[in-house]
Design a protein around this motif. Structure first.
Motif, PDB file in Angstrom:
ATOM      1  N   ALA A 386       0.823  -1.205   0.000  1.00 54.41           N
ATOM      2  CA  ALA A 386       0.000   0.000   0.000  1.00 54.41           C
ATOM      3  C   ALA A 386       0.859   1.257   0.000  1.00 54.41           C
ATOM      4  O   ALA A 386       0.524   2.266   0.617  1.00 54.41           O
ATOM      5  CB  ALA A 386      -0.949   0.011   1.193  1.00 54.41           C
ATOM      6  N   SER A 387       1.975   1.205  -0.717  1.00 56.04           N
ATOM      7  CA  SER A 387       2.825   2.382  -0.852  1.00 56.04           C
ATOM      8  C   SER A 387       2.308   3.278  -1.968  1.00 56.04           C
ATOM      9  O   SER A 387       1.742   2.799  -2.962  1.00 56.04           O
ATOM     10  CB  SER A 387       4.265   1.971  -1.195  1.00 56.04           C
ATOM     11  OG  SER A 387       4.804   1.131  -0.209  1.00 56.04           O
ATOM     12  N   SER A 388       2.514   4.580  -1.823  1.00 54.97           N
ATOM     13  CA  SER A 388       2.207   5.497  -2.915  1.00 54.97           C
ATOM     14  C   SER A 388       3.026   5.100  -4.130  1.00 54.97           C
ATOM     15  O   SER A 388       4.221   4.799  -4.029  1.00 54.97           O
ATOM     16  CB  SER A 388       2.545   6.932  -2.516  1.00 54.97           C
ATOM     17  OG  SER A 388       1.801   7.330  -1.383  1.00 54.97           O
ATOM     18  N   ASP A 389       2.395   5.087  -5.294  1.00 52.14           N
ATOM     19  CA  ASP A 389       3.107   4.703  -6.510  1.00 52.14           C
ATOM     20  C   ASP A 389       4.010   5.822  -7.004  1.00 52.14           C
ATOM     21  O   ASP A 389       5.088   5.574  -7.540  1.00 52.14           O
ATOM     22  CB  ASP A 389       2.104   4.327  -7.602  1.00 52.14           C
ATOM     23  CG  ASP A 389       1.242   3.158  -7.185  1.00 52.14           C
ATOM     24  OD1 ASP A 389       1.776   2.044  -7.082  1.00 52.14           O
ATOM     25  OD2 ASP A 389       0.034   3.362  -6.935  1.00 52.14           O
ATOM     26  N   SER A 390       3.555   7.056  -6.838  1.00 52.63           N
ATOM     27  CA  SER A 390       4.326   8.228  -7.239  1.00 52.63           C
ATOM     28  C   SER A 390       4.032   9.358  -6.270  1.00 52.63           C
ATOM     29  O   SER A 390       3.048   9.311  -5.509  1.00 52.63           O
ATOM     30  CB  SER A 390       3.964   8.671  -8.664  1.00 52.63           C
ATOM     31  OG  SER A 390       4.307   7.702  -9.625  1.00 52.63           O
ATOM     32  N   ILE A 391       4.868  10.382  -6.316  1.00 54.75           N
ATOM     33  CA  ILE A 391       4.599  11.597  -5.561  1.00 54.75           C
ATOM     34  C   ILE A 391       4.557  12.769  -6.528  1.00 54.75           C
ATOM     35  O   ILE A 391       5.152  12.720  -7.612  1.00 54.75           O
ATOM     36  CB  ILE A 391       5.642  11.854  -4.452  1.00 54.75           C
ATOM     37  CG1 ILE A 391       7.034  12.086  -5.057  1.00 54.75           C
ATOM     38  CG2 ILE A 391       5.660  10.697  -3.457  1.00 54.75           C
ATOM     39  CD1 ILE A 391       8.064  12.574  -4.040  1.00 54.75           C
ATOM     40  N   PHE A 392       3.826  13.811  -6.141  1.00 51.74           N
ATOM     41  CA  PHE A 392       3.785  15.036  -6.925  1.00 51.74           C
ATOM     42  C   PHE A 392       4.402  16.158  -6.109  1.00 51.74           C
ATOM     43  O   PHE A 392       4.033  16.372  -4.953  1.00 51.74           O
ATOM     44  CB  PHE A 392       2.353  15.395  -7.305  1.00 51.74           C
ATOM     45  CG  PHE A 392       2.228  16.759  -7.950  1.00 51.74           C
ATOM     46  CD1 PHE A 392       2.623  16.957  -9.261  1.00 51.74           C
ATOM     47  CD2 PHE A 392       1.732  17.839  -7.230  1.00 51.74           C
ATOM     48  CE1 PHE A 392       2.537  18.208  -9.854  1.00 51.74           C
ATOM     49  CE2 PHE A 392       1.634  19.095  -7.813  1.00 51.74           C
ATOM     50  CZ  PHE A 392       2.029  19.281  -9.124  1.00 51.74           C
ATOM     51  N   LEU A 393       5.350  16.878  -6.710  1.00 48.45           N
ATOM     52  CA  LEU A 393       5.994  18.023  -6.086  1.00 48.45           C
ATOM     53  C   LEU A 393       5.688  19.268  -6.909  1.00 48.45           C
ATOM     54  O   LEU A 393       5.812  19.251  -8.137  1.00 48.45           O
ATOM     55  CB  LEU A 393       7.511  17.830  -6.015  1.00 48.45           C
ATOM     56  CG  LEU A 393       8.029  16.626  -5.213  1.00 48.45           C
ATOM     57  CD1 LEU A 393       9.522  16.464  -5.433  1.00 48.45           C
ATOM     58  CD2 LEU A 393       7.737  16.820  -3.730  1.00 48.45           C
ATOM     59  N   ARG A 394       5.303  20.337  -6.222  1.00 44.84           N
ATOM     60  CA  ARG A 394       5.058  21.583  -6.952  1.00 44.84           C
ATOM     61  C   ARG A 394       6.374  22.241  -7.362  1.00 44.84           C
ATOM     62  O   ARG A 394       6.427  22.987  -8.347  1.00 44.84           O
ATOM     63  CB  ARG A 394       4.226  22.536  -6.090  1.00 44.84           C
ATOM     64  CG  ARG A 394       2.911  21.924  -5.623  1.00 44.84           C
ATOM     65  CD  ARG A 394       2.048  22.933  -4.877  1.00 44.84           C
ATOM     66  NE  ARG A 394       1.128  22.273  -3.973  1.00 44.84           N
ATOM     67  CZ  ARG A 394      -0.014  21.705  -4.335  1.00 44.84           C
ATOM     68  NH1 ARG A 394      -0.368  21.715  -5.604  1.00 44.84           N
ATOM     69  NH2 ARG A 394      -0.794  21.123  -3.433  1.00 44.84           N
ATOM     70  N   GLU A 395       7.443  21.962  -6.604  1.00 47.68           N
ATOM     71  CA  GLU A 395       8.782  22.473  -6.904  1.00 47.68           C
ATOM     72  C   GLU A 395       9.783  21.346  -6.683  1.00 47.68           C
ATOM     73  O   GLU A 395       9.601  20.517  -5.792  1.00 47.68           O
ATOM     74  CB  GLU A 395       9.142  23.635  -5.969  1.00 47.68           C
ATOM     75  CG  GLU A 395       8.185  24.804  -5.977  1.00 47.68           C
ATOM     76  CD  GLU A 395       8.529  25.815  -7.052  1.00 47.68           C
ATOM     77  OE1 GLU A 395       9.606  25.683  -7.671  1.00 47.68           O
ATOM     78  OE2 GLU A 395       7.706  26.726  -7.279  1.00 47.68           O
ATOM     79  N   LEU A 396      10.839  21.328  -7.486  1.00 49.58           N
ATOM     80  CA  LEU A 396      11.915  20.377  -7.229  1.00 49.58           C
ATOM     81  C   LEU A 396      12.803  20.904  -6.103  1.00 49.58           C
ATOM     82  O   LEU A 396      12.982  22.117  -5.967  1.00 49.58           O
ATOM     83  CB  LEU A 396      12.748  20.152  -8.482  1.00 49.58           C
ATOM     84  CG  LEU A 396      12.224  19.082  -9.443  1.00 49.58           C
ATOM     85  CD1 LEU A 396      13.034  19.059 -10.722  1.00 49.58           C
ATOM     86  CD2 LEU A 396      12.210  17.714  -8.801  1.00 49.58           C
ATOM     87  N   PRO A 397      13.358  20.029  -5.285  1.00 51.27           N
ATOM     88  CA  PRO A 397      14.146  20.488  -4.131  1.00 51.27           C
ATOM     89  C   PRO A 397      15.478  21.110  -4.551  1.00 51.27           C
ATOM     90  O   PRO A 397      16.031  20.790  -5.606  1.00 51.27           O
ATOM     91  CB  PRO A 397      14.365  19.201  -3.333  1.00 51.27           C
ATOM     92  CG  PRO A 397      14.320  18.112  -4.347  1.00 51.27           C
ATOM     93  CD  PRO A 397      13.284  18.557  -5.331  1.00 51.27           C
ATOM     94  N   VAL A 398      15.942  21.981  -3.678  1.00 53.88           N
ATOM     95  CA  VAL A 398      17.250  22.605  -3.916  1.00 53.88           C
ATOM     96  C   VAL A 398      18.227  22.267  -2.796  1.00 53.88           C
ATOM     97  O   VAL A 398      19.442  22.302  -2.991  1.00 53.88           O
ATOM     98  CB  VAL A 398      17.113  24.138  -4.050  1.00 53.88           C
ATOM     99  CG1 VAL A 398      16.319  24.481  -5.300  1.00 53.88           C
ATOM    100  CG2 VAL A 398      16.456  24.747  -2.817  1.00 53.88           C
TER     101      VAL A 398
END
Length: 684
Positions: A386-398
């Motif tokens: 039951a793991s998330s298949d993908s994640i959505f990020l509004r910004e890529l990390p720096v």
């Protein structure tokens, strides 16, 4: 597509409009669309022979918002007490209508009609259950039809009694308790449910009695929706206008029970079907009323003027040839090997969950993995069931630590979805997926591209979408999400497009708060989310969800998987078919359900029915692998499918016996434990 699937099942497929019905009188309460609001009801859990306890619970239900209350009437003893219950309520000036729940006992129905305002009969066992399946062998339709004479003989006296006393009736078919006669001819199907109810309705009409409603209940929301739609289509064909009572039977408890109810009831309300509602939860009846009222409010909103105007803004379409409304037909999709292979599982073939992550460093690294449903080994994330298949990020990390986390997620095969304009040339995460607008799709030379669709695209724009890894359906808020999404799927099907489509279900704080308190309420949000997503997924329209709402990450992930499982797409946990308590229940249903759930809740793909009595027990085994059914006071019968395999097991050892039965049938796996993960979530 069959002829009936192309027929009318609601007022409009493109503009939400409540179906017009006649008015049915239940004492002081009216059911139907003729100026009447949706009616909320529940069912008592007391022994009907206990007048004081029954009256007290009815009053609590009324205080909680019930418009009517149903009580079980097993036989003549309970029917005789009905008059006392009604008289006591009348003496206190309480005019709430009472409904008698009748199974197997026509004489009790006749007696209780003297006191109660409404009678519920189940066609599967009221007069059509005298023969077992192996005793039936019809050589012709005429032999099948000949059995109706017996049904008419038994049922007509009740019809005449209700007509004389101005009582209402519910002809309530249950998927799990179809008669052997019906199943021998129609199978265990929505068609059989509809035909079973129509037989009884024809007898009512023959006697010029029309004060009745229909219901088509099932514990499987997809089957339930199909049956109601098929019945509605049949009534349009016949020119009938009887109201519909909506409910997902044996829905269970907690989050899962609310989700299944929201999927089934919500999908119908969204098309303007339904006039009265019961949310069947394995909880005290008072607790059924708040979700019931919430769904009623969502139903009013679904066909209200604002939603109608949003639906009218959706470009024209006609999905009558591309959307099956009475059978589950999942659209054919192909997940590219670039995002689904031995190392990467950015989408799942049975339905995907994409989690919105606002800030990679908002919690500890290990806590983030736990909230995404990932297990850990030596601190590194590992995919689980039951793991998330993908994640959505509004910004890529720096920041360096955030990049490390993202790299570890990518290494675990988790897909990473970001807007295209946030990507730079040096971003090299292996499972990075760029989200681009459909009309700008050709601008991207990025290796993995997911299209963003808003519902405003033209057919020409959609035709240019060549082999995206998938699309996110992010409907413009000016449009009705349901109808704009149906239009997109209609065009994709006519174009032969096979890329997966993920629904973005987006909610601001206002939409997620309880209207009375202004607080964020997970239990009420489940209902809105289930209705919005379920209205599409029950038709096979969609391959997963990305829920964007102001709640914690692990709750939204769990709810997303609950939505997929409720829509019969992807199982990540044990499915429980658990009836609400009533006067027939032979053990403490809430306590036993909690015990069984705690010990067996880790078995994805296994369905366990927990039934308090024999009435719906064997029938609801139609949707279960194993059954735990009250057979006698203090005793439990165990089932495999619809066959009883052990009888008379003492309550105190019955749970152990159930687990052993699961093991004997090679369906048991030992639970896995990640103490680090559990401690982190508990602390949070």
């Amino acid at each position: 597509m069959s002829a009936v699937e192309e027929e009318k099942y609601c007022v409009s497929r493109t503009v939400p409009t409540r179906r017009e019905t006649r008015s049915v009188s239940v004492g002081p309460v009216a059911i139907g669309s003729d100026g009447h609001s949706l009616v909320c009801q529940t069912m008592s859990t007391t022994d009907t022979r206990d007048v004081e306890a029954s009256v007290a619970q009815i009053l609590r239900c009324k205080e909680a918002g019930a418009d009517m209350v149903r009580l079980t009437v097993q036989g003549l003893n309970e029917a005789k007490k009905a008059a006392e219950i009604r008289a006591k309520l009348d003496a206190e000036g309480v005019d709430i209508p009472l409904v008698a729940d009748i199974h197997f006992h026509p004489k009790a129905a006749l007696l209780v009609a003297e006191a109660f305002e409404k009678i519920r009969v189940n066609p599967g066992n009221f007069a059509d259950g005298r023969k077992k399946f192996d005793e039936i062998n019809y050589d012709s339709p005429e032999e099948f039809e000949a059995e109706r004479a017996y049904i008419e003989e038994i049922f007509t006296p009740l019809v005449l009694k209700c007509k004389e006393k101005n009582r209402a009736m519910r002809i309530g078919t249950n998927h799990g308790s179809l008669s052997a006669r019906i199943m021998s001819f129609y199978g265990d199907s929505p068609s059989g449910m509809v035909e079973s109810a129509l037989e009884f309705a024809h007898i009512c009409r023959k006697n010029d009695y029309h004060n009745f409603v229909f219901s088509m209940k099932a514990s499987n929301p997809v089957v339930m929706v199909q049956a109601y739609r098929l019945l509605a289509a049949k009534m349009y064909e016949l020119g009938w206008d009887y109201p519909l009572h909506l409910g997902v039977t044996e829905a269970g408890e907690g989050e899962d029970g609310r989700m299944k109810s929201a999927i089934g009831i919500g999908a119908l309300l969204a098309d303007g079907l339904g006039d009265t509602i019961r949310v069947s939860l394995t909880e005290d009846p008072e607790f059924e009323l708040e979700p019931c009222r919430t769904l009623a409010a969502l139903g009013r909103e679904a066909v209200g003027p604002e939603r109608r105007e949003k639906a009218k803004l959706v470009p024209s379409y006609d999905d009558s040839t591309t959307r099956s409304v009475v059978s589950f037909e999942k659209r054919r999709v192909q997940i590219p090997s670039s995002i689904h292979n031995d190392r990467i599982s950015a989408l799942h073939r049975d339905g995907s969950v994409i989690s919105v992550v606002e800030d990679l460093s908002s919690s500890s690294e290990q806590e983030l993995y736990a909230r995404l449903g990932l297990r850990t080994a030596v601190g590194m994330p590992i995919r689980d069931v039951a793991s998330s298949d993908s994640i959505f990020l509004r910004e890529l990390p720096v920041q360096k630590n955030e990049k490390r986390i993202l790299g570890r997620l990518a290494g675990a095969g988790v897909g990473i979805l970001v807007p295209f304009d946030k990507i730079t040339a040096d971003d090299t995460y292996e499972t990075l997926i760029a989200l681009v607008d459909a009309d700008d799709y050709s601008k991207s030379d990025f290796r993995l591209k997911a299209a963003r669709l808003t519902g405003l695209e033209t057919e020409e724009t959609l035709a240019k979408l060549v082999d995206p890894v998938f699309a996110v359906l992010d409907i413009d808020p000016s449009l009705s999400q349901l109808h704009a999404s149906r239009r997109i799927f209609h065009i994709l099907k006519t174009r032969g497009a096979t890329f997966p489509v993920i629904h973005r279900l987006a909610y601001d704080a206002r939409a997620a708060k309880a209207p009375d308190s202004g607080l964020l309420r997970k239990d009420l949000f489940i209902l809105r989310m289930g209705m919005d997503g379920g209205s599409l997924l029950v038709d096979g329209l969609g391959d997963g969800v990305m829920v964007d709402a102001p709640f914690d990450l692990d709750f939204l992930r769990s709810a997303s998987f609950g939505l997929l499982q409720g829509c019969r797409m992807r199982n990540v946990k044990t499915e429980f078919v658990s009836c609400p308590s009533c006067g027939r229940t032979l053990f403490d249903l809430q306590e036993v359900t909690a015990q069984i759930s705690e010990r067996t809740g880790h078995l994805p793909g296994v369905t366990i029915a927990i039934m308090g009595c024999i009435v719906n027990g064997p029938g609801e085994m139609a949707d279960a692998d194993f059954g735990y059914v009250g057979g006698a006071p203090g005793k439990v019968d165990l089932y495999v499918g619809k066959e009883v395999v052990q009888r008379g097991i003492p309550n105190e050892v019955a749970c152990d016996a159930l687990i052993q039965l699961i093991k004997d049938n090679d369906r048991w796996v030992e639970p896995t434990h990640d103490s680090e993960e559990e401690d982190l979530l508990a602390a949070a």
